[in-house]
Design a protein around this motif. Structure first.
Motif, PDB file in Angstrom:
ATOM      1  N   ASP A  10       0.850  -1.184   0.000  1.00 27.95           N
ATOM      2  CA  ASP A  10       0.000   0.000   0.000  1.00 27.95           C
ATOM      3  C   ASP A  10       0.889   1.239   0.000  1.00 27.95           C
ATOM      4  O   ASP A  10       1.904   1.282   0.691  1.00 27.95           O
ATOM      5  CB  ASP A  10      -0.933  -0.038   1.222  1.00 27.95           C
ATOM      6  CG  ASP A  10      -1.918  -1.204   1.115  1.00 27.95           C
ATOM      7  OD1 ASP A  10      -2.688  -1.212   0.152  1.00 27.95           O
ATOM      8  OD2 ASP A  10      -1.871  -2.098   1.969  1.00 27.95           O
ATOM      9  N   GLU A  37      -9.240  -4.791  -7.540  1.00 29.62           N
ATOM     10  CA  GLU A  37      -9.678  -5.851  -6.616  1.00 29.62           C
ATOM     11  C   GLU A  37      -9.215  -5.509  -5.209  1.00 29.62           C
ATOM     12  O   GLU A  37      -8.141  -4.935  -5.059  1.00 29.62           O
ATOM     13  CB  GLU A  37      -9.071  -7.187  -7.029  1.00 29.62           C
ATOM     14  CG  GLU A  37      -9.730  -7.746  -8.256  1.00 29.62           C
ATOM     15  CD  GLU A  37      -9.627  -9.256  -8.356  1.00 29.62           C
ATOM     16  OE1 GLU A  37      -8.951  -9.883  -7.517  1.00 29.62           O
ATOM     17  OE2 GLU A  37     -10.221  -9.794  -9.270  1.00 29.62           O
ATOM     18  N   PRO A  38      -9.953  -5.897  -4.166  1.00 27.16           N
ATOM     19  CA  PRO A  38     -11.292  -6.444  -4.296  1.00 27.16           C
ATOM     20  C   PRO A  38     -12.234  -5.353  -4.782  1.00 27.16           C
ATOM     21  O   PRO A  38     -12.015  -4.178  -4.515  1.00 27.16           O
ATOM     22  CB  PRO A  38     -11.627  -6.875  -2.873  1.00 27.16           C
ATOM     23  CG  PRO A  38     -10.786  -5.998  -2.001  1.00 27.16           C
ATOM     24  CD  PRO A  38      -9.532  -5.760  -2.771  1.00 27.16           C
ATOM     25  N   LEU A  52     -12.530  -5.024   4.341  1.00 34.16           N
ATOM     26  CA  LEU A  52     -11.579  -3.989   4.763  1.00 34.16           C
ATOM     27  C   LEU A  52     -12.026  -3.141   5.939  1.00 34.16           C
ATOM     28  O   LEU A  52     -11.212  -2.466   6.567  1.00 34.16           O
ATOM     29  CB  LEU A  52     -11.225  -3.075   3.571  1.00 34.16           C
ATOM     30  CG  LEU A  52     -10.515  -3.798   2.416  1.00 34.16           C
ATOM     31  CD1 LEU A  52     -10.283  -2.827   1.257  1.00 34.16           C
ATOM     32  CD2 LEU A  52      -9.175  -4.389   2.863  1.00 34.16           C
ATOM     33  N   ASP A  93      -5.934  -3.090 -10.706  1.00 35.64           N
ATOM     34  CA  ASP A  93      -5.217  -2.810  -9.458  1.00 35.64           C
ATOM     35  C   ASP A  93      -5.378  -4.047  -8.561  1.00 35.64           C
ATOM     36  O   ASP A  93      -6.466  -4.267  -8.035  1.00 35.64           O
ATOM     37  CB  ASP A  93      -5.879  -1.563  -8.833  1.00 35.64           C
ATOM     38  CG  ASP A  93      -5.100  -1.000  -7.671  1.00 35.64           C
ATOM     39  OD1 ASP A  93      -4.319  -1.748  -7.060  1.00 35.64           O
ATOM     40  OD2 ASP A  93      -5.304   0.189  -7.352  1.00 35.64           O
ATOM     41  N   PHE A  95      -4.557  -8.477  -8.177  1.00 36.83           N
ATOM     42  CA  PHE A  95      -5.247  -9.672  -8.685  1.00 36.83           C
ATOM     43  C   PHE A  95      -4.714 -10.871  -7.894  1.00 36.83           C
ATOM     44  O   PHE A  95      -4.424 -10.724  -6.700  1.00 36.83           O
ATOM     45  CB  PHE A  95      -5.002  -9.778 -10.214  1.00 36.83           C
ATOM     46  CG  PHE A  95      -5.974 -10.647 -10.956  1.00 36.83           C
ATOM     47  CD1 PHE A  95      -7.339 -10.396 -10.947  1.00 36.83           C
ATOM     48  CD2 PHE A  95      -5.528 -11.744 -11.707  1.00 36.83           C
ATOM     49  CE1 PHE A  95      -8.234 -11.206 -11.646  1.00 36.83           C
ATOM     50  CE2 PHE A  95      -6.400 -12.556 -12.407  1.00 36.83           C
ATOM     51  CZ  PHE A  95      -7.762 -12.280 -12.380  1.00 36.83           C
ATOM     52  N   SER A  98      -1.854 -10.895  -5.247  1.00 42.90           N
ATOM     53  CA  SER A  98      -2.113 -10.317  -3.919  1.00 42.90           C
ATOM     54  C   SER A  98      -2.616 -11.395  -2.966  1.00 42.90           C
ATOM     55  O   SER A  98      -2.291 -11.358  -1.775  1.00 42.90           O
ATOM     56  CB  SER A  98      -3.146  -9.188  -4.008  1.00 42.90           C
ATOM     57  OG  SER A  98      -2.515  -7.955  -4.221  1.00 42.90           O
ATOM     58  N   PHE A 102      -0.674 -11.741   0.361  1.00 36.93           N
ATOM     59  CA  PHE A 102      -1.316 -11.350   1.630  1.00 36.93           C
ATOM     60  C   PHE A 102      -1.897 -12.548   2.383  1.00 36.93           C
ATOM     61  O   PHE A 102      -1.752 -12.632   3.602  1.00 36.93           O
ATOM     62  CB  PHE A 102      -2.430 -10.319   1.385  1.00 36.93           C
ATOM     63  CG  PHE A 102      -1.927  -8.950   1.001  1.00 36.93           C
ATOM     64  CD1 PHE A 102      -1.710  -7.984   1.979  1.00 36.93           C
ATOM     65  CD2 PHE A 102      -1.663  -8.616  -0.319  1.00 36.93           C
ATOM     66  CE1 PHE A 102      -1.251  -6.704   1.640  1.00 36.93           C
ATOM     67  CE2 PHE A 102      -1.204  -7.350  -0.675  1.00 36.93           C
ATOM     68  CZ  PHE A 102      -0.999  -6.392   0.317  1.00 36.93           C
ATOM     69  N   GLN A 103      -2.605 -13.457   1.653  1.00 40.60           N
ATOM     70  CA  GLN A 103      -3.253 -14.547   2.397  1.00 40.60           C
ATOM     71  C   GLN A 103      -2.309 -15.726   2.623  1.00 40.60           C
ATOM     72  O   GLN A 103      -2.316 -16.307   3.710  1.00 40.60           O
ATOM     73  CB  GLN A 103      -4.539 -15.004   1.683  1.00 40.60           C
ATOM     74  CG  GLN A 103      -5.756 -14.104   1.945  1.00 40.60           C
ATOM     75  CD  GLN A 103      -5.608 -12.688   1.417  1.00 40.60           C
ATOM     76  OE1 GLN A 103      -5.355 -12.490   0.229  1.00 40.60           O
ATOM     77  NE2 GLN A 103      -5.744 -11.698   2.277  1.00 40.60           N
ATOM     78  N   ARG A 147      -0.481   9.963   4.213  1.00 35.29           N
ATOM     79  CA  ARG A 147      -1.852   9.999   3.671  1.00 35.29           C
ATOM     80  C   ARG A 147      -2.865  10.157   4.792  1.00 35.29           C
ATOM     81  O   ARG A 147      -3.854  10.857   4.664  1.00 35.29           O
ATOM     82  CB  ARG A 147      -2.162   8.699   2.908  1.00 35.29           C
ATOM     83  CG  ARG A 147      -1.653   8.695   1.499  1.00 35.29           C
ATOM     84  CD  ARG A 147      -2.398   7.721   0.612  1.00 35.29           C
ATOM     85  NE  ARG A 147      -2.489   6.367   1.129  1.00 35.29           N
ATOM     86  CZ  ARG A 147      -2.457   5.270   0.380  1.00 35.29           C
ATOM     87  NH1 ARG A 147      -2.309   5.368  -0.927  1.00 35.29           N
ATOM     88  NH2 ARG A 147      -2.574   4.088   0.917  1.00 35.29           N
ATOM     89  N   ASP A 156      -7.004   0.757   6.585  1.00 32.92           N
ATOM     90  CA  ASP A 156      -7.990  -0.319   6.602  1.00 32.92           C
ATOM     91  C   ASP A 156      -7.436  -1.507   7.396  1.00 32.92           C
ATOM     92  O   ASP A 156      -6.336  -1.445   7.936  1.00 32.92           O
ATOM     93  CB  ASP A 156      -8.432  -0.698   5.174  1.00 32.92           C
ATOM     94  CG  ASP A 156      -7.311  -1.285   4.331  1.00 32.92           C
ATOM     95  OD1 ASP A 156      -6.491  -2.051   4.883  1.00 32.92           O
ATOM     96  OD2 ASP A 156      -7.259  -0.991   3.122  1.00 32.92           O
ATOM     97  N   GLU A 159      -4.072  -2.810   6.094  1.00 34.95           N
ATOM     98  CA  GLU A 159      -2.976  -1.837   6.263  1.00 34.95           C
ATOM     99  C   GLU A 159      -2.512  -1.767   7.714  1.00 34.95           C
ATOM    100  O   GLU A 159      -1.354  -1.485   7.986  1.00 34.95           O
ATOM    101  CB  GLU A 159      -3.439  -0.443   5.806  1.00 34.95           C
ATOM    102  CG  GLU A 159      -3.497  -0.306   4.298  1.00 34.95           C
ATOM    103  CD  GLU A 159      -4.202   0.970   3.842  1.00 34.95           C
ATOM    104  OE1 GLU A 159      -3.927   1.405   2.726  1.00 34.95           O
ATOM    105  OE2 GLU A 159      -5.024   1.510   4.600  1.00 34.95           O
TER     106      GLU A 159
HETATM  107  P1  TYD Z   1      -6.051  -1.782  -2.381  1.00 33.30           P
HETATM  108  O1  TYD Z   1      -7.338  -1.326  -2.967  1.00 33.30           O
HETATM  109  O2  TYD Z   1      -4.906  -1.904  -3.288  1.00 33.30           O
HETATM  110  O3  TYD Z   1      -5.690  -0.862  -1.138  1.00 33.30           O
HETATM  111  P2  TYD Z   1      -5.057   0.573  -1.258  1.00 33.30           P
HETATM  112  O4  TYD Z   1      -5.971   1.397  -2.089  1.00 33.30           O
HETATM  113  O5  TYD Z   1      -4.995   0.979   0.175  1.00 33.30           O
HETATM  114  O6  TYD Z   1      -3.703   0.387  -1.910  1.00 33.30           O
HETATM  115  O7  TYD Z   1      -6.270  -3.239  -1.731  1.00 33.30           O
HETATM  116  C1  TYD Z   1      -7.027  -3.423  -0.623  1.00 33.30           C
HETATM  117  C2  TYD Z   1      -6.331  -4.305   0.359  1.00 33.30           C
HETATM  118  O8  TYD Z   1      -6.674  -5.677   0.121  1.00 33.30           O
HETATM  119  C3  TYD Z   1      -4.821  -4.203   0.317  1.00 33.30           C
HETATM  120  O9  TYD Z   1      -4.342  -3.996   1.629  1.00 33.30           O
HETATM  121  C4  TYD Z   1      -4.383  -5.566  -0.173  1.00 33.30           C
HETATM  122  C5  TYD Z   1      -5.516  -6.483   0.195  1.00 33.30           C
HETATM  123  N1  TYD Z   1      -5.708  -7.663  -0.696  1.00 33.30           N
HETATM  124  C6  TYD Z   1      -5.498  -8.943  -0.180  1.00 33.30           C
HETATM  125  O10 TYD Z   1      -5.132  -9.103   0.993  1.00 33.30           O
HETATM  126  N2  TYD Z   1      -5.709 -10.028  -0.982  1.00 33.30           N
HETATM  127  C7  TYD Z   1      -6.151  -9.911  -2.273  1.00 33.30           C
HETATM  128  O11 TYD Z   1      -6.341 -10.934  -2.982  1.00 33.30           O
HETATM  129  C8  TYD Z   1      -6.360  -8.579  -2.782  1.00 33.30           C
HETATM  130  C9  TYD Z   1      -6.832  -8.406  -4.197  1.00 33.30           C
HETATM  131  C10 TYD Z   1      -6.115  -7.484  -1.972  1.00 33.30           C
END
Ligand code: TYD
Length: 212
Positions: A10, A37-38, A52, A93, A95, A98, A102-103, A147, A156, A159
């Motif tokens: 982020d 996404e999401p 979020l 943005d 896919f 991520s 992240f998971q 920010r 969120d 974050e």
């Molecule tokens: P994002 O819209 O990129 O957040 P920002 O605008 O703050 O950059 O993404 C939302 C959050 O979701 C971001 O912290 C990453 C997370 N995320 C996952 O954990 N797994 C996923 O598959 C996706 C697509 C996003």
């Protein structure tokens, strides 16, 4: 037409680079679908809010993964595949990478499961290129704090995870890029917006997707 995904921590500048590329493409009459996404669909946006938000019940890690994948399946079926069929460029943005970062790495869910669910949700629709805006966790935190204090953006649920979580996420992105160099482009998010755009355009010309 190319399906390009933008990934990074982020605050890495994905949105600015996507805006700059979109502007460049549109000025050359290329048809572009920009999405994220999401989200990306009305149902996906509802799911985004469920994942979020910081108030109310938080999903457990497996539930969180399934919510991202549900949003993705809806997005592929209703937005991404139809746009590609209409010969539009798709700029997305985040896919599948991520979810791996992240998971699997962040939340420590088995990568094999994340990949299987990614496969189910995408139903064969995969990015032609993933652009990683690589940024240190320290710099990502600095930009997020900025920010928050100046634009009033509240962190969120993802974050607000610890730095160790974000370190695992960053390392996962770098490893995924290393394992599939043909389909990834790693950019240093510390460069200026114009340098980043020029590097990306050079890469797209090298792939012969652009002649401008
Ligand atoms: P994002 O819209 O990129 O957040 P920002 O605008 O703050 O950059 O993404 C939302 C959050 O979701 C971001 O912290 C990453 C997370 N995320 C996952 O954990 N797994 C996923 O598959 C996706 C697509 C996003």
């Amino acid at each position: 037409m190319p399906f390009i995904v933008f990934e990074g921590l982020d605050g890495s500048g994905k949105s600015s680079l996507m805006t700059a590329l979109e502007k460049e493409l549109v000025s050359h009459t290329t048809r572009v679908m920009r999405t994220r996404e999401p989200g990306g669909t009305p149902l996906g946006d509802e799911i985004r809010n469920m994942i979020l938000r910081t108030e109310g019940a938080a999903p457990t890690p497996r539930t969180e993964l399934l919510l991202y994948e549900a949003s993705r399946a809806q997005h592929v079926d209703l937005v991404i595949r139809p746009a590609l069929q209409k010969n539009q460029w798709v700029l997305c943005d985040r896919f599948t990478a991520s979810s791996v970062a992240f998971q699997a790495s962040g939340r420590k869910i088995s990568e094999e499961w994340v990949e299987r669910l990614n496969e189910f949700a995408t139903d064969g629709v995969n990015p032609d290129l993933t652009v990683l805006l690589d940024l240190s966790v320290e710099e990502s935190r600095r930009r997020r704090n900025y920010r928050e204090s100046f634009a009033g953006n509240k962190e969120d649920r993802i974050e607000s995870e610890a730095d160790s979580f974000h370190e695992r996420v960053r390392n996962s992105f770098l490893r995924q890029a290393e394992q599939n160099r043909q389909k990834w482009l790693v950019l240093d998010a510390g460069k200026t917006p114009d340098q980043l755009l020029q590097q990306l355009l050079t890469h797209l010309r090298g792939l012969r997707w652009l002649s401008l």
